[in-house]
Structure formats: structure tokens, C-alpha cells
Design an enzyme around this catalytic site. Structure first.
Site, PDB file in Angstrom:
ATOM      1  N   GLU A 272      51.349  36.795  48.169  1.00  0.00           N
ATOM      2  CA  GLU A 272      50.502  35.386  48.207  1.00  0.00           C
ATOM      3  C   GLU A 272      51.248  34.237  47.869  1.00  0.00           C
ATOM      4  O   GLU A 272      51.892  34.266  46.771  1.00  0.00           O
ATOM      5  CB  GLU A 272      49.023  35.314  47.575  1.00  0.00           C
ATOM      6  CG  GLU A 272      48.193  34.255  47.750  1.00  0.00           C
ATOM      7  CD  GLU A 272      46.918  34.331  47.441  1.00  0.00           C
ATOM      8  OE1 GLU A 272      46.311  35.484  47.296  1.00  0.00           O
ATOM      9  OE2 GLU A 272      46.182  33.219  47.703  1.00  0.00           O
TER      10      GLU A 272
ATOM     11  N   LYS B 145      42.154  46.945  46.466  1.00  0.00           N
ATOM     12  CA  LYS B 145      43.164  46.009  46.132  1.00  0.00           C
ATOM     13  C   LYS B 145      42.902  45.635  44.628  1.00  0.00           C
ATOM     14  O   LYS B 145      42.003  45.326  44.248  1.00  0.00           O
ATOM     15  CB  LYS B 145      43.205  44.999  47.004  1.00  0.00           C
ATOM     16  CG  LYS B 145      44.204  43.963  46.632  1.00  0.00           C
ATOM     17  CD  LYS B 145      44.544  42.990  47.855  1.00  0.00           C
ATOM     18  CE  LYS B 145      43.501  41.986  47.923  1.00  0.00           C
ATOM     19  NZ  LYS B 145      43.556  41.096  46.809  1.00  0.00           N
TER      20      LYS B 145
ATOM     21  N   ASP C 176      38.474  44.543  47.366  1.00  0.00           N
ATOM     22  CA  ASP C 176      39.056  43.983  46.063  1.00  0.00           C
ATOM     23  C   ASP C 176      38.260  44.730  44.585  1.00  0.00           C
ATOM     24  O   ASP C 176      37.293  44.763  44.678  1.00  0.00           O
ATOM     25  CB  ASP C 176      38.988  42.562  45.815  1.00  0.00           C
ATOM     26  CG  ASP C 176      40.212  41.621  46.247  1.00  0.00           C
ATOM     27  OD1 ASP C 176      41.283  42.322  46.046  1.00  0.00           O
ATOM     28  OD2 ASP C 176      40.320  40.588  46.716  1.00  0.00           O
TER      29      ASP C 176
END
Ligand code: KIV
Length: 276
Positions: free
Chosen positions: A193, A127, A97
Site C-alpha cells: 500500500e 489478512k 482483515d
């Protein structure tokens, strides 16, 4: 100490997961299993157990550092953990991330920081949270040959704007656009998500890159879970989407209790654990 499991008929040798193989899984109809990891022990265990991809998520801030949200995680901290994870992993695709405020300022900032992640950790990809709003940054990363996974739907780094985490995102038009723009800009995969399964299914059909769901239903090309949640190590956290595949909390607590009791009682170490 970690235990290496040698290849055997029940554990056949695997070739390392790469970005192209990750994308091909979608075309081949092979579902992708991703989990988060933050250290050598768990990353090595998950890798040997067959996970396709490991995310060094900024959930690190919550599950490892005990913070209220992911915002405080720094670039140096995620690099520290990602380097440790990469040392343990032989097969899985490691994705890291980009923490809050390490990519939002400009595409140049994102390329510089993502470049550090790839150079200093050995990970394969980064990400970032965003779709339409990060199109230029995704394109800049792709142009710099840095594989980038986008993340749309509920974005934990938007916690202050959203007023909390955990709310299902239902704006179909916006979610679809986010995913399509992320793909056009050069993302190789997209995390979805907390979105309704119908919308996740539509997005998955509409894009040519893998969708990796968390709270987005069964029709995504793959799934990701925060590993502590699926190990049953997040007491009191029971969102609908979560399946705990083990309850490690109870045996670990009991082991500590037994140890403490035996030390207090002078039972451990016994003769069998003592050198003459
Ligand atoms: O940080 C993280 O663990 C994540 C997953 C929830 C996808 O972004």
C-alpha cells in the site's frame, strides 16, 4: 434483491478461486483483480462480474460505519460482514482483515481469532498488517493451516504512529525486508500500500508470492481498491492512485431527489403503480 447471471458465452463458467490458484496466477503472469466488499448485494455483483478476490477489509470502519479510521472495528463486526459476503460469493477468493488488536498481542491470539473467522464465515484467508514485526504471527497462522496475506507499506492500523494515513512509504530496504520476511514466514500474498512503483516492482520480482498493490503502481501481480472509491461513492477523496470507474453518487442522489419530489407532489405512486 440480487439477480443471478447464468453462465453464457459472454459469461463463461468459472472455477472457484483458491489459495493455490491465486499463487499460480503469478507464475502464469495472470494479473489478479481484488475489491473490497462488506455486504451481500455488492459482493454478489462483484463476484458475478468476475473479480478474482474479495477483501472484507477493516476499511469497513470508515466506509460503512463512518468512523475516522479503521481502529474501532471489532472481530465480531468483521465476522458479521464476512459471513454475509461469503454467502453471496461463488467464485472469488474471500480474504478477511484481522482488525486492530485482534492479532497484535500474540501469535496465539491471532490463531484463535483467525480460526474464528474461517470457521464462522466460510472465508478462505485472513489478512494482517505487518511484515517483519509480524513474522512469528504469520508463521503461527501458516502452521495452523490458516492462509494469511500480509500487508506492508502504509498500514492504516498504524494511523496513530504515522500521524495520519495517505503518506507514501519510501524506505526501500525496510519494505523489501518486510515483504521477504512475510513470504519466508508463510504468507501466500502481500498487499503493498502506497509505495513508489519502482520499489513495488523490485519487491514483486524479489518474492515468489503475488503482490497486490493499492497505490503501488502497475508492476504488482494484482490490484486492490476500496470498492466505494472505485464506484465514485467517496466524494472528496481523490488520491493520485485512485481511478473511479463509475460515478454512482450522482445517479443515486438524483434518484432519491426524484423520489422525494414525486412523493411530496403526490405524483408517485401513479395509477400504473396502484392495485385496483
Ligand atoms: O481495509 C482495507 O480495505 C484494506 C485495503 C485498503 C487493502 O486493507
Amino acid at each position: 434483491m440480487s439477480k443471478t447471471v447464468e453462465p453464457s458465452p459472454s459469461n463463461p463458467p468459472r472455477s472457484p478461486m483458491t489459495v493455490p490458484r491465486f499463487i499460480e496466477a503469478k507464475t502464469a503472469g495472470r494479473k489478479l483483480a481484488m475489491l473490497t466488499a462488506y455486504d451481500y448485494l455488492w459482493a454478489g455483483l462483484m463476484d458475478q462480474a468476475g473479480v478474482d478476490s474479495i477483501l472484507v477489509g477493516d476499511s469497513l470502519g470508515m466506509v460503512v460505519q463512518g468512523k475516522a479510521n479503521t481502529l474501532p472495528v471489532t472481530l465480531d463486526q468483521i465476522i458479521y460482514h464476512a459471513e454475509i459476503v461469503c454467502r453471496a460469493v461463488k467464485h472469488a477468493l474471500v480474504v478477511v482483515d484481522l482488525p486492530f488488536m485482534t492479532f497484535q498481542i500474540s501469535p496465539e491470539q491471532a490463531v484463535t481469532n483467525a480460526g474464528r473467522i474461517l470457521k464462522e464465515t466460510g472465508a478462505s484467508a485472513v489478512k494482517l498488517e505487518g511484515g517483519v514485526n509480524q513474522a512469528k504471527t504469520i508463521a503461527a497462522l501458516a502452521a495452523a493451516e490458516i492462509p494469511v496475506m500480509a500487508h506492508v507499506g502504509m498500514k492504516p492500523q498504524s494511523v496513530k504512529k504515522l500521524g495520519g494515513m495517505g503518506r507514501i512509504q519510501r524506505d526501500e530496504e525496510r519494505l523489501l525486508k518486510d515483504a521477504q520476511v512475510a513470504e519466508e514466514a508463510g504468507a501466500f500474498a502481500i498487499v503493498l500500500e502506497l509505495i513508489p512503483r519502482k520499489i513495488a516492482k523490485k519487491i514483486t520480482k524479489a518474492v515468489g508470492i503475488p503482490t497486490i498493490g493499492i497505490g503501488a503502481g502497475p508492476d504488482c501481480d494484482g490490484q486492490v481498491l476500496v470498492s466505494t472509491d472505485m464506484f465514485g461513492l467517496s466524494p472528496g477523496f481523490h488520491p493520485k492512485f485512485l481511478k473511479a470507474y463509475a460515478d454512482l453518487w450522482t445517479p443515486a442522489t438524483n434518484a432519491v431527489k426524484s423520489y422525494v419530489q414525486e412523493v411530496h407532489d403526490g405524483v408517485y405512486p401513479g395509477a400504473e403503480h396502484s392495485h385496483e
